[in-house]
Design an enzyme around this catalytic site. Structure first.
Site, PDB file in Angstrom:
ATOM      1  CD  GLU A  84      -3.001   1.080   2.216  1.00 35.50           C
ATOM      2  OE1 GLU A  84      -3.597   2.112   2.559  1.00 35.50           O
ATOM      3  OE2 GLU A  84      -3.286  -0.049   2.653  1.00 35.50           O
ATOM      4  CE  LYS A 258      -6.366  -1.043   5.145  1.00 37.03           C
ATOM      5  NZ  LYS A 258      -5.613  -0.119   4.268  1.00 37.03           N
ATOM      6  CG  ASP A 274      -0.244 -16.110  12.186  1.00 37.67           C
ATOM      7  OD1 ASP A 274      -0.912 -15.479  11.351  1.00 37.67           O
ATOM      8  OD2 ASP A 274      -0.593 -17.217  12.637  1.00 37.67           O
ATOM      9  CG  HIS A 372      -3.373   6.976  -0.281  1.00 35.31           C
ATOM     10  ND1 HIS A 372      -2.641   5.940   0.237  1.00 35.31           N
ATOM     11  CD2 HIS A 372      -4.216   6.430  -1.191  1.00 35.31           C
ATOM     12  CE1 HIS A 372      -3.022   4.806  -0.318  1.00 35.31           C
ATOM     13  NE2 HIS A 372      -3.985   5.078  -1.196  1.00 35.31           N
TER      14      HIS A 372
END
Length: 421
Positions: A84, A258, A274, A372
């Site tokens: 991202e 998130k 993990d 972004h």
């Protein structure tokens, strides 16, 4: 697509290259696509084949390095694996802006993981609960005998909890797993002790498995951003308002958290840990009050500065799994310079707080898209077919036009290529 059946007898017995050839034949994958998947990069096909089943290739994810971080007086370089745009840059900027206040200060609890044993058919569950608590010493003996190496390193069984859930009795084994993530250790202990638990309770043991809600293995971080570093009171107040929104509304909290995990998961992945376990535990922890809320907390300090904190489960390790098997994960750990799972957890949670600060600041000022999308423009340029130096030129044109879209990138690329040399 030419596949008639996904039933391929003996597929698992083939080598990775043979499997890829079979898949290419069945799916119609062309020679270019097959050659691409055959190139496993810096993870040898043989190593990949020992990590998961039915391997045909690997997927490379970019690794960036977050700079500017000060964590408990140390300044690590932090590898982050993510696809991202803006994630790594956001951490670098957030970390730079709180260096004047000393950076990030962290703390952790003991590395306790929980294994659950489900007991069914217990006729008197409350009576059985006390009987099981009385057997603590015997439970400890059985559990510790399953992993003498863990004992040698100072870990092992620590305590039990017994819960009654309707007609079920649930036993929690609390195990100090030291520098391991701990899944294998606690699962083995649950399997070993389950028959005795069933006998003592008069029930039948069923599920014997760890819990990914590792709320006894917490990592905590705090940091302060002075107003002159972030743009003044209006920026601070905008961040506080954005935080309150997330803490009150689960729709906003999901995206807010998130953002935290953008940073957390990138370091977890880079170090071979993990990601799914950490993410599951984080989101369950965010809902521990009965309502899904913000993982972070933001306040104004006495001097008006912005203060942020983050506390979350952090079940990561340096022993076993991909942390040892994956050569890239090993190199990332070398770059970090960590020698304990505790230190790794502290670094990860600091990155999570930095990531959240950066997202909230962007939302409170220019909006999330400006920064972004400027970084995302390079991805769009690649999608449009730009190569080499063309990527930056097309991306710059998209930013200049204020519209980061593939069709505009294609037009910009065509115009660029039509110019005489």
């Amino acid at each position: 697509m030419t596949i008639n059946s996904s039933r391929i007898p003996g597929f698992y017995q083939l080598s990775p290259r043979e499997r890829l050839r079979k898949v290419a034949d069945l799916s119609g994958l062309d020679a270019t696509g097959e050659a691409h998947l055959a190139d496993t990069g810096n993870l040898p096909a043989e190593t990949a084949d020992s990590m998961i089943e039915n391997v045909i290739g690997t997927l490379n994810i970019p690794i960036g390095v977050a700079t500017n971080l000060m964590i408990d007086g140390e300044e690590p370089l932090v590898p982050m694996a993510t696809e991202e745009s803006s994630v790594v840059a956001a951490v670098c900027n957030a970390a730079r802006q709180c260096r004047a206040s000393g950076g990030f200060y962290t703390d952790t609890s003991s590395p306790i993981m929980i294994a659950q044993v489900q007991l069914l058919g217990v006729s008197n569950p409350d009576f059985a609960r006390l009987r099981l608590l009385e057997a603590r010493d015997e439970i400890k003996r059985i559990c510790d005998a399953t992993d003498p190496v863990l004992l040698e390193h100072g870990g092992g069984f620590r305590d039990i909890e017994v819960r009654v859930l309707e007609d079920m009795v649930i036993v929690h084994l609390l195990v100090d797993v030291r520098d391991a993530m701990g899944a294998n250790a606690v699962n083995s202990m649950a399997e070993a002790v389950a028959p005795s638990l069933a006998e003592w309770s008069g029930g039948e043991s069923r599920l014997r498995i760890l819990s990914n809600l590792a709320d006894r293995r917490l990592a905590r971080v705090r940091a302060t951003w002075h107003l002159d570093q972030i743009g003044g009171e209006s920026v601070r107040d905008g961040i506080l308002a954005a935080y309150r929104f997330a803490d009150l509304d689960p729709y906003r909290a999901a995206t807010h958290n998130k953002g935290v995990m953008n940073g957390v998961s990138a370091v977890v992945l880079a170090t071979g840990n993990d990601t799914r376990a950490v993410e599951a535990g984080a989101h369950a922890y965010a809902a521990r009050t009965g309502r899904y809320r913000s993982l972070t907390h933001w306040e104004a300090g006495r001097d008006g500065s912005l203060t942020g904190t983050l506390e979350m489960p952090m079940p990561v390790g340096l022993i076993g799994g991909a942390t040892r098997a994956h050569p890239t994960a090993r190199r990332c750990l070398e770059i970090l310079g960590v020698n304990s799972a505790d230190r790794l957890a502290r670094i990860i949670v600091a990155v999570g707080l930095a990531q959240n600060f950066a997202a909230l600041k962007a939302l409170a000022t220019t909006g999330i898209q400006k920064g972004h999308m400027a970084l995302h423009a390079k991805n769009i340029a690649l999608m449009a077919g730009a190569e080499g130096a063309e990527v930056a030129l097309v991306a710059d044109e998209l930013v200049k036009q204020g519209s980061v879209r593939v069709d505009i990138a294609q037009a910009a690329l065509a115009k660029l290529r039509s110019k005489p040399e």
